[in-house]
Design a protein around this motif. Structure first.
Motif, mmCIF file in Angstrom:
data_model
loop_
_atom_site.group_PDB
_atom_site.id
_atom_site.type_symbol
_atom_site.label_atom_id
_atom_site.label_comp_id
_atom_site.label_asym_id
_atom_site.label_seq_id
_atom_site.Cartn_x
_atom_site.Cartn_y
_atom_site.Cartn_z
ATOM 1 N N SER A 123 -19.630 3.311 23.783
ATOM 2 C CA SER A 123 -19.991 3.983 24.899
ATOM 3 C C SER A 123 -18.916 4.850 25.408
ATOM 4 N N ALA A 124 -19.330 6.030 25.921
ATOM 5 C CA ALA A 124 -18.129 6.752 26.636
ATOM 6 C C ALA A 124 -18.670 7.100 27.994
ATOM 7 N N GLY A 125 -19.061 6.247 28.579
ATOM 8 C CA GLY A 125 -19.513 6.363 30.024
ATOM 9 C C GLY A 125 -21.321 6.747 29.876
ATOM 10 N N PRO A 126 -21.900 6.773 31.191
ATOM 11 C CA PRO A 126 -23.259 6.877 31.367
ATOM 12 C C PRO A 126 -23.739 8.017 30.601
ATOM 13 N N GLY A 127 -24.645 7.702 29.643
ATOM 14 C CA GLY A 127 -25.239 8.702 28.806
ATOM 15 C C GLY A 127 -24.445 9.283 27.692
ATOM 16 N N ALA A 128 -23.472 8.986 27.474
ATOM 17 C CA ALA A 128 -22.522 9.528 26.280
ATOM 18 C C ALA A 128 -21.879 8.586 25.309
ATOM 19 N N TYR A 129 -21.677 8.962 24.312
ATOM 20 C CA TYR A 129 -21.165 8.153 23.004
ATOM 21 C C TYR A 129 -20.201 8.803 22.394
ATOM 22 N N LEU A 130 -19.140 8.128 21.798
ATOM 23 C CA LEU A 130 -18.091 8.599 21.073
ATOM 24 C C LEU A 130 -18.111 7.800 19.825
ATOM 25 N N ALA A 131 -18.205 8.757 18.629
ATOM 26 C CA ALA A 131 -17.897 8.410 17.466
ATOM 27 C C ALA A 131 -16.987 8.801 16.559
ATOM 28 N N VAL A 132 -16.377 7.996 15.575
ATOM 29 C CA VAL A 132 -15.283 8.494 14.820
ATOM 30 C C VAL A 132 -15.556 7.670 13.631
ATOM 31 N N SER A 133 -15.244 8.798 12.607
ATOM 32 C CA SER A 133 -15.069 8.231 11.233
ATOM 33 C C SER A 133 -13.726 7.708 10.756
ATOM 34 N N ALA A 134 -13.739 7.111 9.874
ATOM 35 C CA ALA A 134 -12.386 6.713 9.227
ATOM 36 C C ALA A 134 -12.305 6.278 7.847
ATOM 37 N N SER A 135 -11.278 6.437 6.970
ATOM 38 C CA SER A 135 -10.984 5.968 5.860
ATOM 39 C C SER A 135 -11.132 4.494 5.986
ATOM 40 N N PRO A 136 -11.447 3.878 4.584
ATOM 41 C CA PRO A 136 -11.331 2.437 4.241
ATOM 42 C C PRO A 136 -10.121 1.600 4.754
ATOM 43 N N ASP A 137 -8.793 2.217 4.825
ATOM 44 C CA ASP A 137 -7.620 1.700 5.216
ATOM 45 C C ASP A 137 -7.008 1.800 6.686
ATOM 46 N N ARG B 92 -21.754 -2.930 23.250
ATOM 47 C CA ARG B 92 -20.565 -2.311 23.259
ATOM 48 C C ARG B 92 -19.745 -1.499 22.231
ATOM 49 N N GLN B 93 -20.148 -1.636 21.015
ATOM 50 C CA GLN B 93 -19.677 -1.094 20.056
ATOM 51 C C GLN B 93 -20.721 -1.260 18.643
ATOM 52 N N THR B 94 -20.692 -0.210 17.848
ATOM 53 C CA THR B 94 -21.232 -0.463 16.767
ATOM 54 C C THR B 94 -20.246 0.086 15.385
ATOM 55 N N LEU B 95 -20.414 -0.827 14.555
ATOM 56 C CA LEU B 95 -19.373 -0.572 13.437
ATOM 57 C C LEU B 95 -20.071 -0.596 12.124
ATOM 58 N N VAL B 96 -20.119 0.654 11.375
ATOM 59 C CA VAL B 96 -20.796 0.404 10.007
ATOM 60 C C VAL B 96 -19.665 0.911 8.867
ATOM 61 N N GLU B 97 -19.873 -0.107 8.076
ATOM 62 C CA GLU B 97 -18.978 0.171 6.893
ATOM 63 C C GLU B 97 -19.712 0.798 5.504
ATOM 64 N N PHE B 98 -19.000 1.563 4.938
ATOM 65 C CA PHE B 98 -19.504 2.250 3.547
ATOM 66 C C PHE B 98 -18.426 2.009 2.711
ATOM 67 N N ASP B 99 -18.705 2.380 1.360
ATOM 68 C CA ASP B 99 -17.862 2.275 0.201
ATOM 69 C C ASP B 99 -16.393 3.006 0.730
ATOM 70 N N GLY B 100 -16.812 4.245 1.293
ATOM 71 C CA GLY B 100 -15.660 5.008 1.660
ATOM 72 C C GLY B 100 -15.196 5.259 3.078
ATOM 73 N N GLY B 101 -15.350 4.083 3.714
ATOM 74 C CA GLY B 101 -14.740 4.255 5.157
ATOM 75 C C GLY B 101 -15.559 3.702 6.155
ATOM 76 N N TRP B 102 -15.157 3.923 7.370
ATOM 77 C CA TRP B 102 -15.993 3.196 8.601
ATOM 78 C C TRP B 102 -16.578 4.501 9.538
ATOM 79 N N VAL B 103 -17.438 3.948 10.205
ATOM 80 C CA VAL B 103 -17.887 4.645 11.207
ATOM 81 C C VAL B 103 -18.040 3.908 12.508
ATOM 82 N N PHE B 104 -17.143 4.122 13.784
ATOM 83 C CA PHE B 104 -17.159 3.332 15.120
ATOM 84 C C PHE B 104 -17.980 4.181 15.793
ATOM 85 N N LEU B 105 -18.583 3.764 16.756
ATOM 86 C CA LEU B 105 -19.479 4.199 17.686
ATOM 87 C C LEU B 105 -19.396 3.429 19.104
#
Length: 126
Positions: A79-93, A64-77
């Motif tokens: 599914s956006a439907g068949p064969g597509a994905y949405l990724a958003v980066s964000a600050s730590p807060d 369903r989702q992958t979440l990666v944490e870095f010192d400076g923030g997050w990356v959310f990934l």
């Protein structure tokens, strides 16, 4: 439409990618070369995430989702439907519930915008 993901305080960039790692679209503040690099990495990330399904209690579960944490923030990934994905980066807060909810809303909107009706079979006899 993708820029609406950045309306959440703390959201930084967003990309929509195909499953094979090709960039479909990006938010306007993200350089094309960087977006292409993110698209390739996110494709690999979702592939790795799917490969780890066996590590859960039920290996037949759907990713369903992958979440990666870095010192400076997050990356959310997600599914956006068949064969597509949405990724958003964000600050730590960033509010993680808000960004995830907005991403789900965006996926719903994108699905409607990207869906095309089936083509009529022009080669079939009448």
């Amino acid at each position: 439409m993708l820029d609406s993901a950045l309306e959440i305080p703390g959201a930084v960039h967003a990309v929509l990618i195909s499953a094979d790692g090709l960039l479909m679209t990006r938010t306007k503040d993200l350089d094309r070369d960087d977006a292409d690099r993110v698209a390739a990495a996110m494709s690999s990330m979702q592939s790795l995430s799917r490969a780890l399904a066996f590590f859960c209690a039920d290996p037949k579960q759907q990713w369903r989702q992958t979440l990666v944490e870095f010192d400076g923030g997050w990356v959310f990934l997600i599914s956006a439907g068949p064969g597509a994905y949405l990724a958003v980066s964000a600050s730590p807060d960033v509010d993680m519930a808000d960004i995830t909810f907005r991403m789900q809303q965006l996926v719903s909107q994108l699905g409607k915008a990207l869906t095309t009706p089936p083509r009529a079979d022009l080669g079939a006899p009448s």
